[in-house]
Design an enzyme around this catalytic site. Structure first.
Site, PDB file in Angstrom:
ATOM      1  N   GLU A   1      -6.290   6.654  -0.977  1.00 26.63           N
ATOM      2  CA  GLU A   1      -6.321   5.358  -0.303  1.00 26.63           C
ATOM      3  C   GLU A   1      -6.941   4.287  -1.190  1.00 26.63           C
ATOM      4  OE1 GLU A   1      -4.913   4.686   2.870  1.00 26.63           O
ATOM      5  OE2 GLU A   1      -4.086   6.578   2.193  1.00 26.63           O
TER       6      GLU A   1
ATOM      7  N   HIS B   1       1.442   4.331  -2.828  1.00 26.86           N
ATOM      8  CA  HIS B   1       1.349   5.773  -2.596  1.00 26.86           C
ATOM      9  C   HIS B   1       2.504   6.511  -3.291  1.00 26.86           C
ATOM     10  CE1 HIS B   1      -2.089   6.399  -0.093  1.00 26.86           C
ATOM     11  NE2 HIS B   1      -1.661   5.684   0.921  1.00 26.86           N
TER      12      HIS B   1
ATOM     13  N   HIS C   1       0.836  -1.202   0.000  1.00 28.08           N
ATOM     14  CA  HIS C   1       0.000   0.000   0.000  1.00 28.08           C
ATOM     15  C   HIS C   1       0.876   1.260   0.000  1.00 28.08           C
ATOM     16  CE1 HIS C   1      -3.716   2.264   1.057  1.00 28.08           C
ATOM     17  NE2 HIS C   1      -2.866   3.052   1.706  1.00 28.08           N
ATOM     18  N   GLU C   2       1.913   1.275   0.838  1.00 27.72           N
ATOM     19  CA  GLU C   2       2.791   2.446   0.905  1.00 27.72           C
ATOM     20  C   GLU C   2       3.610   2.601  -0.372  1.00 27.72           C
ATOM     21  OE1 GLU C   2       2.348   4.598   3.167  1.00 27.72           O
ATOM     22  OE2 GLU C   2       1.013   3.318   4.325  1.00 27.72           O
TER      23      GLU C   2
ATOM     24  N   ASP D   1      -4.998   1.068  -2.553  1.00 23.87           N
ATOM     25  CA  ASP D   1      -5.522  -0.281  -2.317  1.00 23.87           C
ATOM     26  C   ASP D   1      -5.547  -1.075  -3.617  1.00 23.87           C
ATOM     27  OD1 ASP D   1      -5.921   0.253   0.355  1.00 23.87           O
ATOM     28  OD2 ASP D   1      -8.059   0.681   0.142  1.00 23.87           O
TER      29      ASP D   1
END
Length: 486
Positions: free
Chosen positions: A202, A141, A137-138, A206
């Protein structure tokens, strides 16, 4: 191997907002170029500028948070993270992964591919795929440039300084709700649009993260499973989990993650042996107290199916940390009979031999491993530690300098070099090594003070060394003055 607790170093609070990209003490020259920072400088962040700012932010983070410099944990996290980075799209710079010693569940990314996980995130995960879901997930980003775009958006509405940006990142780890407001919000009503922007990010992270996990061989179904776990924990907690402040979790987001995971065939994904050993290490050394860790691992070993190598290793760590060296040795010797080259067991057995004063035995074992794995930080740091304890100082310096030449961001090596010169009573180099250590953490006043101490201890006739240190001090002072103007 003894871990370094950077939070124990005294850091002047006035310099909390000052940072610059790393200068290796191993090389005489370094690139100290910073992007032009201030006002509209953030309006368009190129990948090169983002990487430079990311290095600034990461050094600031290192100087302010209780970072974990544990070579085994570092090797595991960077291996797992870069395995997924290799499968990711739109990667524009190398990634680095770090640990913060914090029992709360959280992780965050800064500009430029720097990702930090709390130790608590691994501690509460039940599978490697659950932990990997947070890291994926990071990574997403960063590759989708969510942080860069949020910085650009804010800079278009209000002046943005380096100190404000860095302060928001640090605040986000201590007080996530306030930190996200500091990073994302501009003024008044703009806070709501910042929240909406975060939720959109987010959802995209995801989606990309689930695909990335599948491509990397992890279980995509771990994403909704971990979300459900977080929701349950938050439901029964007095305060919302830190992770949920920085990563808003709605029912729609949970449902969406489940639908996306169901696009992939359900299959069993086994945890790696290193995951189990890393989790045992985190639980024993960073999550529980020594007595609690000993009791927990004894209970696990006595439960059905609990007599695993990871639980045996966790108990051995708890015994060693509790000064029960003999009991720890009995366990690790049995483990090494099955896997003599396992780095987790080598690391602990090295500590046991050193604790018993058997420095030559430790160096003999580690020399053999060093021939097989030159510049592996676990082997090298343990080898250097054994050499220091055995008063083989020149060997220790040789090992540590080679390691830093290979990878200049291994903080324990700087501290060990300083300790070695102190033991040799070579005070000019001791103070210079301390200065390099503080420079790694962007603590400029202490770094410059220690360079002055090094100069004070130099013999008057040593003009070449005097000029070198004066040039180094001038360079650092120039950087400090520039940062004070930002």
């Amino acid at each position: 191997m003894i871990q370094v607790a950077v939070s124990s170093l005294k850091k002047p609070a006035f310099w909390a907002g000052l940072a610059l990209s790393v200068l290796s003490s191993v090389t005489a020259q370094a690139n100290t170029t910073l992007p032009d920072i201030g006002g509209s400088a953030f309006s368009t962040l190129t990948p090169d500028t983002e990487k430079q700012l990311g290095d600034v932010m990461m050094r600031q983070t290192k100087s302010q948070l209780p970072m974990v410099y544990d070579p085994l944990l570092d090797e595991y996290l960077n291996s797992l993270g870069n395995q997924m980075v290799a499968k990711a799209q739109d990667v524009k710079f190398p990634f680095r992964f770090y640990w913060v010693n914090d029992k709360n569940i959280n992780a965050f990314a800064t500009l430029g591919g720097n990702i930090v996980s709390h130790t608590g995130t691994l501690a509460v995960s039940d599978t490697e795929s659950e932990f990997a879901s947070v890291i994926a997930h990071e990574i997403s980003h960063v590759t989708q440039r969510h942080i860069a775009r949020s910085v650009e958006a804010r800079s278009q509405n209000a002046p943005l300084t380096l100190a404000a940006l860095l302060g928001s990142i640090i605040l986000a780890t201590v007080n996530p709700e306030a930190g996200m407001a500091g990073i994302m919000a501009t003024q008044g009503a703009a806070q709501q649009s910042a929240i909406n922007f975060t939720r959109a990010n987010e959802q995209e992270a995801d989606r990309i993260g689930i695909q990335l996990m599948a491509d990397s061989g992890y279980d995509p179904y771990a994403v909704p499973e971990f979300f459900n776990k977080l929701a349950e924990r938050s439901r029964f907690a007095n305060a919302q989990l830190a992770f949920l402040y920085t990563h808003p979790l709605s029912q729609a987001r949970v449902a969406d993650s489940r639908l996306r995971a169901e696009q992939f065939q359900k299959r069993f994904v086994a945890d790696s042996p290193d995951y189990a050993l890393t989790k045992a290490r985190v639980l024993a050394r960073y999550h529980y107290g020594i007595k609690d860790a000993e009791a927990i691992f004894l209970k696990r070993l006595s439960s059905p199916g609990g007599n695993t190598k990871a639980n045996q290793y966790g108990l051995a760590l708890a015994y060693f940390d509790g000064k029960k060296v003999k009991e720890a040795e009995q366990i690790v010797l049995k483990l090494r009979q099955q896997e003599p080259d396992n780095l987790y067991y080598i690391d602990l057995y090295s500590d046991i031999l050193i604790a018993k004063g058997q420095y030559d035995d430790a160096m003999t074992m580690l020399e053999q491993q060093y021939q097989l794995k030159p510049n592996n930080q676990v082997i090298t740091l343990n080898y250097a530690n054994a050499a220091i304890q055995g008063k083989s100082y020149r060997l220790a310096l040789h090992l540590l300098r080679n390691l830093l030449y290979y990878r200049s961001d291994i903080f324990p090596a700087y501290e060990m070099i300083a300790d070695t010169y102190k033991a040799m009573e070579d005070y000019p180099r001791y103070y210079e090594a301390r200065a390099d250590m503080y420079y790694q953490l962007a603590i400029y006043p202490k770094a410059i003070d220690d360079l002055n101490e090094a100069l004070n201890h130099l013999a008057p006739e040593n003009q070449l060394e005097n000029r070198r240190l004066e040039a180094k001090k001038k360079q650092w002072q120039t950087e400090l003055n520039r940062l004070k103007r930002l």
